[in-house]
Design an enzyme around this catalytic site. Structure first.
Site, PDB file in Angstrom:
ATOM      1  N   CYS A   1      -0.492  -2.532   5.778  1.00 39.97           N
ATOM      2  CA  CYS A   1      -0.717  -1.302   5.009  1.00 39.97           C
ATOM      3  C   CYS A   1      -2.164  -1.313   4.513  1.00 39.97           C
ATOM      4  CB  CYS A   1       0.301  -1.126   3.884  1.00 39.97           C
ATOM      5  SG  CYS A   1       0.288  -2.398   2.601  1.00 39.97           S
TER       6      CYS A   1
ATOM      7  N   ASN B   1      -1.854  -4.080   0.836  1.00 41.55           N
ATOM      8  CA  ASN B   1      -0.984  -5.263   0.990  1.00 41.55           C
ATOM      9  C   ASN B   1      -0.350  -5.691  -0.342  1.00 41.55           C
ATOM     10  OD1 ASN B   1      -1.250  -8.750   2.054  1.00 41.55           O
ATOM     11  ND2 ASN B   1       0.360  -7.325   2.528  1.00 41.55           N
TER      12      ASN B   1
ATOM     13  N   CYS C   1       1.993  -3.014  -1.919  1.00 41.89           N
ATOM     14  CA  CYS C   1       3.172  -2.148  -2.100  1.00 41.89           C
ATOM     15  C   CYS C   1       4.076  -2.146  -0.863  1.00 41.89           C
ATOM     16  CB  CYS C   1       2.735  -0.712  -2.420  1.00 41.89           C
ATOM     17  SG  CYS C   1       1.822  -0.561  -3.965  1.00 41.89           S
ATOM     18  N   ARG C   2       3.635  -1.490   0.229  1.00 43.84           N
ATOM     19  CA  ARG C   2       4.533  -1.252   1.368  1.00 43.84           C
ATOM     20  C   ARG C   2       4.716  -2.459   2.279  1.00 43.84           C
ATOM     21  NH1 ARG C   2       1.212   3.828   3.324  1.00 43.84           N
ATOM     22  NH2 ARG C   2      -0.381   2.451   2.435  1.00 43.84           N
ATOM     23  N   SER C   3       3.601  -3.066   2.734  1.00 47.45           N
ATOM     24  CA  SER C   3       3.782  -4.113   3.756  1.00 47.45           C
ATOM     25  C   SER C   3       4.453  -5.384   3.236  1.00 47.45           C
ATOM     26  CB  SER C   3       2.477  -4.411   4.501  1.00 47.45           C
ATOM     27  OG  SER C   3       1.473  -4.899   3.651  1.00 47.45           O
TER      28      SER C   3
ATOM     29  N   ASP D   1       2.303   6.335   0.732  1.00 50.06           N
ATOM     30  CA  ASP D   1       1.756   5.304  -0.151  1.00 50.06           C
ATOM     31  C   ASP D   1       2.308   5.543  -1.562  1.00 50.06           C
ATOM     32  OD1 ASP D   1       0.253   3.732  -1.749  1.00 50.06           O
ATOM     33  OD2 ASP D   1      -1.688   4.394  -0.985  1.00 50.06           O
TER      34      ASP D   1
HETATM   35  P1  4NP Z   1      -0.181  -0.325  -0.168  1.00 48.13           P
HETATM   36  O1  4NP Z   1      -0.518   0.607  -1.431  1.00 48.13           O
HETATM   37  O2  4NP Z   1      -1.187   0.029   0.902  1.00 48.13           O
HETATM   38  O3  4NP Z   1       1.211   0.098   0.205  1.00 48.13           O
HETATM   39  O4  4NP Z   1      -0.279  -1.745  -0.655  1.00 48.13           O
HETATM   40  C1  4NP Z   1      -1.801   0.656  -2.005  1.00 48.13           C
HETATM   41  C2  4NP Z   1      -2.146  -0.257  -2.965  1.00 48.13           C
HETATM   42  C3  4NP Z   1      -3.405  -0.187  -3.549  1.00 48.13           C
HETATM   43  C4  4NP Z   1      -4.295   0.785  -3.168  1.00 48.13           C
HETATM   44  C5  4NP Z   1      -3.947   1.687  -2.193  1.00 48.13           C
HETATM   45  C6  4NP Z   1      -2.692   1.624  -1.607  1.00 48.13           C
HETATM   46  N1  4NP Z   1      -5.562   0.863  -3.788  1.00 48.13           N
HETATM   47  O5  4NP Z   1      -6.312   1.809  -3.487  1.00 48.13           O
HETATM   48  O6  4NP Z   1      -5.919   0.000  -4.597  1.00 48.13           O
END
Ligand code: 4NP
Length: 162
Positions: free
Chosen positions: A11, A14, A16-18, A129
């Site tokens: 993702c 790294n 939240c989703r992955s 996201d």
């Molecule tokens: P992820 O979510 O890609 O599912 O881990 C996010 C976590 C943090 C950010 C963006 C997406 N960020 O911009 O910090």
């Protein structure tokens, strides 16, 4: 020794989703007794959260469904990850673009929801996201990922048997 198939969930951050997808997938392959056949990890295409544990909301929804998420965030690295992992399983189309920009082979990249039998043929296969939303978004994402991982496991079992 039987060689392991590398599966890397990808993702942006790294956190939240992955890591949630990784935890769900690990549980599903353990339940099927095939965990020894896979080398599994997750990463982000961004590096802002490197070394951090998963977002507390991913840990909470995982825990609600019996998952222990102990992952520390790391970023995708080419060529080492491209060599190690047969499959790069992206959460959304921007992750796919970022992987290609980083040098990953397009033939290894798949969108995770392309494995969900209920979404095959649909146009929007992105896992949204949930970072900037509320806890409800993490619940929605959990169920999307559980369904998609189920299809991914079936795909990989077919691949092992062929
Ligand atoms: P992820 O979510 O890609 O599912 O881990 C996010 C976590 C943090 C950010 C963006 C997406 N960020 O911009 O910090």
């Amino acid at each position: 020794m039987v060689s392991k198939t590398g599966v890397l969930f990808v993702c942006l951050g790294n956190i939240c989703r992955s890591p949630l997808a990784e935890g769900i997938f690990r549980n599903q392959i353990r339940a099927r007794g095939i965990d020894h056949r896979f080398d599994v990890d997750s990463c982000g295409t961004g590096s802002w959260h490197r070394g951090e544990p998963a977002d507390s909301r991913s840990i909470a929804v995982g825990s609600k469904y019996g998952l222990a998420i102990n992952h520390r965030a790391r970023s995708f690295s080419h060529p080492s990850d491209s060599d190690r992992f047969r499959w790069l399983i992206a959460m959304d189309r921007s992750n796919v673009r970022n992987l290609i920009k980083a040098g990953a082979p397009e033939s290894s990249i798949r969108l995770i929801r392309s494995f969900d039998p209920a979404t095959i043929g649909k146009k929007d296969l992105d896992v949204p996201d949930p970072y900037s939303g509320d806890d409800g978004g993490f619940e929605v994402v959990y169920h999307m990922l559980a369904a998609a991982c189920g299809g991914l496991v079936e795909f990989l079992i077919d691949e092992l048997e062929s």
